[in-house]
Write a protein that holds these residues in place. Structure first.
Motif, PDB file in Angstrom:
ATOM      1  N   HIS A 618       0.868  -1.179   0.000  1.00  0.00           N
ATOM      2  CA  HIS A 618       0.000   0.000   0.000  1.00  0.00           C
ATOM      3  C   HIS A 618       0.906   1.229   0.000  1.00  0.00           C
ATOM      4  O   HIS A 618       1.906   1.258   0.730  1.00  0.00           O
ATOM      5  CB  HIS A 618      -0.916   0.020   1.227  1.00  0.00           C
ATOM      6  CG  HIS A 618      -1.729  -1.225   1.398  1.00  0.00           C
ATOM      7  ND1 HIS A 618      -2.993  -1.364   0.900  1.00  0.00           N
ATOM      8  CD2 HIS A 618      -1.420  -2.409   2.000  1.00  0.00           C
ATOM      9  CE1 HIS A 618      -3.465  -2.562   1.198  1.00  0.00           C
ATOM     10  NE2 HIS A 618      -2.509  -3.229   1.868  1.00  0.00           N
ATOM     11  N   ILE A 619       0.547   2.232  -0.793  1.00  0.00           N
ATOM     12  CA  ILE A 619       1.411   3.413  -0.941  1.00  0.00           C
ATOM     13  C   ILE A 619       0.582   4.675  -0.767  1.00  0.00           C
ATOM     14  O   ILE A 619      -0.457   4.844  -1.427  1.00  0.00           O
ATOM     15  CB  ILE A 619       2.090   3.446  -2.327  1.00  0.00           C
ATOM     16  CG1 ILE A 619       2.787   2.120  -2.639  1.00  0.00           C
ATOM     17  CG2 ILE A 619       3.097   4.597  -2.393  1.00  0.00           C
ATOM     18  CD1 ILE A 619       3.298   2.020  -4.064  1.00  0.00           C
ATOM     19  N   ALA A 620       1.023   5.547   0.099  1.00  0.00           N
ATOM     20  CA  ALA A 620       0.471   6.899   0.193  1.00  0.00           C
ATOM     21  C   ALA A 620       1.466   7.850  -0.461  1.00  0.00           C
ATOM     22  O   ALA A 620       2.679   7.702  -0.302  1.00  0.00           O
ATOM     23  CB  ALA A 620       0.236   7.286   1.643  1.00  0.00           C
ATOM     24  N   TYR A 621       0.955   8.826  -1.209  1.00  0.00           N
ATOM     25  CA  TYR A 621       1.840   9.738  -1.928  1.00  0.00           C
ATOM     26  C   TYR A 621       1.108  11.033  -2.249  1.00  0.00           C
ATOM     27  O   TYR A 621      -0.109  11.160  -2.025  1.00  0.00           O
ATOM     28  CB  TYR A 621       2.371   9.088  -3.210  1.00  0.00           C
ATOM     29  CG  TYR A 621       1.299   8.605  -4.165  1.00  0.00           C
ATOM     30  CD1 TYR A 621       0.865   9.392  -5.228  1.00  0.00           C
ATOM     31  CD2 TYR A 621       0.718   7.351  -4.004  1.00  0.00           C
ATOM     32  CE1 TYR A 621      -0.119   8.953  -6.104  1.00  0.00           C
ATOM     33  CE2 TYR A 621      -0.263   6.895  -4.874  1.00  0.00           C
ATOM     34  CZ  TYR A 621      -0.686   7.702  -5.916  1.00  0.00           C
ATOM     35  OH  TYR A 621      -1.661   7.268  -6.765  1.00  0.00           O
ATOM     36  N   PHE A 622       1.837  11.984  -2.803  1.00  0.00           N
ATOM     37  CA  PHE A 622       1.304  13.326  -3.057  1.00  0.00           C
ATOM     38  C   PHE A 622       1.094  13.521  -4.549  1.00  0.00           C
ATOM     39  O   PHE A 622       1.971  13.212  -5.361  1.00  0.00           O
ATOM     40  CB  PHE A 622       2.272  14.370  -2.522  1.00  0.00           C
ATOM     41  CG  PHE A 622       1.840  15.797  -2.742  1.00  0.00           C
ATOM     42  CD1 PHE A 622       0.638  16.268  -2.238  1.00  0.00           C
ATOM     43  CD2 PHE A 622       2.652  16.680  -3.449  1.00  0.00           C
ATOM     44  CE1 PHE A 622       0.249  17.580  -2.439  1.00  0.00           C
ATOM     45  CE2 PHE A 622       2.264  17.994  -3.654  1.00  0.00           C
ATOM     46  CZ  PHE A 622       1.052  18.441  -3.143  1.00  0.00           C
ATOM     47  N   PHE A 631      -3.922   7.487  -2.015  1.00  0.00           N
ATOM     48  CA  PHE A 631      -3.639   6.184  -1.422  1.00  0.00           C
ATOM     49  C   PHE A 631      -3.842   5.116  -2.485  1.00  0.00           C
ATOM     50  O   PHE A 631      -4.908   5.033  -3.112  1.00  0.00           O
ATOM     51  CB  PHE A 631      -4.561   5.926  -0.232  1.00  0.00           C
ATOM     52  CG  PHE A 631      -4.307   4.617   0.468  1.00  0.00           C
ATOM     53  CD1 PHE A 631      -3.191   4.446   1.258  1.00  0.00           C
ATOM     54  CD2 PHE A 631      -5.200   3.553   0.339  1.00  0.00           C
ATOM     55  CE1 PHE A 631      -2.956   3.253   1.913  1.00  0.00           C
ATOM     56  CE2 PHE A 631      -4.973   2.354   0.990  1.00  0.00           C
ATOM     57  CZ  PHE A 631      -3.850   2.202   1.779  1.00  0.00           C
ATOM     58  N   ALA A 632      -2.821   4.278  -2.708  1.00  0.00           N
ATOM     59  CA  ALA A 632      -2.889   3.217  -3.712  1.00  0.00           C
ATOM     60  C   ALA A 632      -2.677   1.867  -3.039  1.00  0.00           C
ATOM     61  O   ALA A 632      -1.770   1.711  -2.217  1.00  0.00           O
ATOM     62  CB  ALA A 632      -1.828   3.434  -4.796  1.00  0.00           C
ATOM     63  N   TRP A 641      -3.764  -2.012  -9.341  1.00  0.00           N
ATOM     64  CA  TRP A 641      -3.679  -0.967  -8.321  1.00  0.00           C
ATOM     65  C   TRP A 641      -5.000  -0.210  -8.240  1.00  0.00           C
ATOM     66  O   TRP A 641      -5.533   0.243  -9.255  1.00  0.00           O
ATOM     67  CB  TRP A 641      -2.547   0.001  -8.625  1.00  0.00           C
ATOM     68  CG  TRP A 641      -1.190  -0.597  -8.405  1.00  0.00           C
ATOM     69  CD1 TRP A 641      -0.415  -1.228  -9.323  1.00  0.00           C
ATOM     70  CD2 TRP A 641      -0.481  -0.648  -7.167  1.00  0.00           C
ATOM     71  NE1 TRP A 641       0.744  -1.676  -8.758  1.00  0.00           N
ATOM     72  CE2 TRP A 641       0.746  -1.325  -7.422  1.00  0.00           C
ATOM     73  CE3 TRP A 641      -0.732  -0.201  -5.877  1.00  0.00           C
ATOM     74  CZ2 TRP A 641       1.695  -1.562  -6.435  1.00  0.00           C
ATOM     75  CZ3 TRP A 641       0.213  -0.423  -4.892  1.00  0.00           C
ATOM     76  CH2 TRP A 641       1.411  -1.091  -5.164  1.00  0.00           C
ATOM     77  N   ASN A 642      -5.512  -0.085  -7.018  1.00  0.00           N
ATOM     78  CA  ASN A 642      -6.701   0.714  -6.752  1.00  0.00           C
ATOM     79  C   ASN A 642      -6.263   2.040  -6.151  1.00  0.00           C
ATOM     80  O   ASN A 642      -5.528   2.067  -5.158  1.00  0.00           O
ATOM     81  CB  ASN A 642      -7.633  -0.017  -5.782  1.00  0.00           C
ATOM     82  CG  ASN A 642      -8.075  -1.361  -6.321  1.00  0.00           C
ATOM     83  OD1 ASN A 642      -8.515  -1.457  -7.469  1.00  0.00           O
ATOM     84  ND2 ASN A 642      -7.963  -2.414  -5.501  1.00  0.00           N
ATOM     85  N   ILE A 643      -6.717   3.128  -6.752  1.00  0.00           N
ATOM     86  CA  ILE A 643      -6.231   4.459  -6.370  1.00  0.00           C
ATOM     87  C   ILE A 643      -7.380   5.288  -5.840  1.00  0.00           C
ATOM     88  O   ILE A 643      -8.440   5.399  -6.480  1.00  0.00           O
ATOM     89  CB  ILE A 643      -5.572   5.154  -7.570  1.00  0.00           C
ATOM     90  CG1 ILE A 643      -4.347   4.346  -8.023  1.00  0.00           C
ATOM     91  CG2 ILE A 643      -5.167   6.582  -7.220  1.00  0.00           C
ATOM     92  CD1 ILE A 643      -3.699   4.865  -9.270  1.00  0.00           C
ATOM     93  N   ASP A 644      -7.210   5.860  -4.670  1.00  0.00           N
ATOM     94  CA  ASP A 644      -8.223   6.709  -4.033  1.00  0.00           C
ATOM     95  C   ASP A 644      -7.582   8.005  -3.579  1.00  0.00           C
ATOM     96  O   ASP A 644      -6.434   8.021  -3.117  1.00  0.00           O
ATOM     97  CB  ASP A 644      -8.845   6.008  -2.825  1.00  0.00           C
ATOM     98  CG  ASP A 644      -9.620   4.761  -3.211  1.00  0.00           C
ATOM     99  OD1 ASP A 644     -10.556   4.878  -4.006  1.00  0.00           O
ATOM    100  OD2 ASP A 644      -9.245   3.673  -2.722  1.00  0.00           O
ATOM    101  N   SER A 645      -8.356   9.083  -3.675  1.00  0.00           N
ATOM    102  CA  SER A 645      -7.911  10.368  -3.147  1.00  0.00           C
ATOM    103  C   SER A 645      -8.357  10.479  -1.704  1.00  0.00           C
ATOM    104  O   SER A 645      -9.544  10.391  -1.401  1.00  0.00           O
ATOM    105  CB  SER A 645      -8.488  11.518  -3.983  1.00  0.00           C
ATOM    106  OG  SER A 645      -8.114  12.748  -3.438  1.00  0.00           O
TER     107      SER A 645
END
Length: 652
Positions: A618-622, A631-632, A641-645
């Motif tokens: 799981h990856i949090a990024y800007f 958050f991916a 990959w599931n990507i959420d803001s």
């Protein structure tokens, strides 16, 4: 990721649990890992004696102290001394040797943020005799240091030079940077400058300081129609001062005459006698610009002046022109010219190198009657350059010494058949000696001073091991362009073992650290000229290096290692504006790559990677484009990959 910026070193902060009740406050323990060396080297001056010993004076910017350094021929290291450790001093200085070869330094001391002129004579190892020169005890000779100015746009160029005359008496020429009456607006009858060149000399043990007088305003600064003369007390003159001893025993001073747009020369009438000085014009913007000169060019100036006394009655000069010390008052960027002048008894021969980038911080030397060398800084392109002539200045060859940011005048001298160029590299915060044969060839470089910036980029892990606390830290030295690994334990009172990692690379700008099984250190980092993604692991006591991705320029990276030693890495590719992810077993051979999130704008900065209980990433990024935290998560079955803001409502 855990990153901190440390300016003066690297500290480990440990949260200590005190004995007794939990109601007590928890206490932080600070442990020093490394301490930065900061030796600086701004505004150097240099002289080489007959035995080949190099003597240098320079300003230690962090400490605001004058430093003397020397190196004898055959020595492996430089010796450094404080000249006066008790006061703030040394922003500018000039060093010279007397007839016995003893070094003396004239310099600025900071007294209430104003300048007082001091004179130091070396009496032994780490021992200096200090003398105060006459001056106003309150205002001194103008504001001290790099922030001293007249207005936000107009800078004072602190200038001082020192020689010993034929009677072995010290002679100092320096610029008085104090303005009596505000000079703006400059074009009215009340405008007046106190900026003047001054002389200080010592006769019969007594110091005398006096002005060189005034330089008449030629009315060029405000056009020809101004009446009365707009600068009644005379022009501002004396910056970029160069003091020379002529073959006939007389002294000569070259400096700038600011609003006359001239380079001028002062000569005393008789050698070694306290007498008047006469000045003449050496060059002017009227000559340099020719038909392009007009009243609107009054803000042009001659600067970066360097002078060298050649054989016979020949003087070599190198200087440049710019729009008021390279600064822009209003509208357009105006590049400058670079000029060499050969001053002979009855004539001056000029060589213009042409209008190009902004060039300054010049110094010049010569060998025999034909060979002339001057070094300077190309501030527009961040280059340290050399111009060389073997035919008395008729033709020239340019040589690049090195790249870097220059803010101080270079120093150039000849020892035997080698050029020695002393450079203050502002980005690396150190003095560097560059050497080359006078006939050409490659340059060699030596650090005269050293500076470090350790811990600006770092990552760390603190883990319990068999009842002990073990700390692992990886960190960069921004100035040295090196990567280090530090290991320490609480039971040894944090006796740190430090080793350099990947000495073949440099320019490290992102690091991340993790432990594999058996407490094996593993790190990922960006390194090298292209910023590729690298992996380093310490296997059986030896570091193993490999490149993970060669088609990227890494801005940020984060690493996690699973219980089975699967290496998971998230990284931001600056070229592709993309967050990427790669996976491989630590001892495997093939990496798998995913583009997690890509866009036309920067996406994926500051990634923070974690594994869940099933060891899925799981990856949090800007997202810099949308100013959103993202958050991916990777699907355990499809590997998509599931990507959420995280803050999409706020961002919108």
């Amino acid at each position: 990721m855990r990153r901190r910026s440390i300016v003066t070193g690297l500290l480990l902060l440990l949260l200590m649990f005190p004995k007794g009740s939990w109601s007590q406050f928890l206490a932080w323990d600070f442990v020093n890992v490394v301490t930065d060396v900061k030796e600086s080297g701004v505004n150097p001056d240099m002289v080489i004696d007959d035995l080949g010993t190099i003597h240098i004076s320079y300003w230690h910017r962090d400490e605001d102290r004058l430093i003397y350094a020397f190196k004898k021929q055959g020595d492996l290291a430089w010796t450094h001394e404080y000249v006066d450790a008790a006061t703030q001093n040394g922003y500018v200085s000039a060093i010279a040797l007397d007839a016995s070869g003893i070094p003396h330094i004239a310099y600025h001391e900071n007294v209430g943020f104003n300048v007082q002129i001091r004179f130091a004579s070396r009496t032994g190892t780490n021992s200096w005799s200090l003398e105060n020169l006459p001056g106003d005890p309150i205002r001194g000779w103008g504001g001290y240091g790099p922030n001293a100015n007249i207005t936000e746009k107009e800078r004072v160029v602190h200038s001082i030079d020192l020689i010993f005359d034929e009677s072995n008496n010290p002679q100092i020429a320096f610029f008085d940077g104090w303005m009596d009456i505000d000079a703006f607006p400059a074009c009215n009858q009340n405008s007046s400058y106190g900026f003047q060149l001054h002389q200080a000399f010592k006769l019969n043990g007594v110091w005398t300081a006096r002005s060189f007088g005034t330089v008449a305003d030629q009315n060029l600064s405000c056009g020809t129609s101004m009446n009365p003369t707009p600068l009644p007390s005379g022009d501002r003159f004396g910056e970029y001062v160069n003091l020379l001893q002529r073959p006939d025993g007389r002294m000569e001073v070259f400096c700038m005459s600011r609003f006359n747009n001239r380079l001028i020369s002062f000569r005393n009438q008789f050698p070694n006698i306290d007498t008047t000085w006469n000045y003449t014009e050496v060059d002017s913007l009227v000559r340099i610009l020719g038909s392009a000169w007009n009243w609107s060019r009054r803000w042009f100036t001659v600067e970066g002046i360097a002078a060298n006394q050649g054989p016979g009655d020949v003087t070599h000069l190198a200087y440049s022109t710019s729009l008021f010390y390279g600064e822009n008052f209003c509208c357009t960027n105006i590049s400058n010219d670079l000029i060499y002048a050969r001053v002979e008894t009855d004539t001056i021969i000029y060589h213009n190198f042409g209008v190009a980038a902004y060039r300054n911080h010049i110094d010049i030397t010569s060998k025999g009657s034909d060979s002339i060398f001057f070094a300077y800084v190309d501030l527009s392109n961040n280059l340290f350059l050399l111009q060389a002539s073997a035919d008395s200045g008729k033709t020239w060859q340019m040589d690049t010494i090195m790249t870097g940011i220059g803010i101080s005048r270079l120093q150039i001298e000849i020892l035997d058949d080698s050029l020695h160029v002393l450079i203050y590299h502002a980005e690396k915060e150190r003095l560097i000696m560059a050497r080359r044969h006078v006939n050409g060839g490659g340059w060699t470089f030596e650090k005269v001073t050293n500076s470090e910036a350790q811990g600006q980029v770092l990552d760390a892990m603190v883990v319990p091991v068999n009842g002990d606390t073990v700390a692992h830290i990886v960190y960069t030295d921004h100035i040295q362009e090196k990567l280090f690994y530090a290991y320490g334990t609480k039971n040894t009172n944090w006796n740190w073992a430090i080793e350099q990692i990947d000495s073949a690379n440099s320019r490290f700008k992102a690091v991340s650290f993790a432990l594999a099984s058996g407490n094996t250190p593993v790190l990922t980092y960006a390194g090298g000229e292209t910023g590729n993604l690298h992996l380093a692991s310490k296997i059986n006591g030896n570091w193993r290096y490999e490149i993970i991705d060669t088609v990227v320029t890494i801005g940020f990276t984060d690493i996690e290692i699973s219980s089975l030693d699967s290496v998971h890495i998230a990284y931001y590719d600056e070229n592709a504006n993309c967050l990427k992810y790669t996976l491989r077993h630590l001892n495997g051979s093939t990496w798998s790559y995913d583009a997690v999130d890509c866009a036309n704008q920067p996406v994926g900065q500051y990634p923070s990677l974690q594994l869940d209980a099933q060891e899925n990433p799981h990856i949090a990024y800007f997202d810099a484009h949308r100013l959103s935290l993202i958050f991916a998560s990777q699907d355990a079955t499809t590997r998509a990959w599931n990507i959420d803001s995280v803050n999409s409502n706020f961002a919108s």
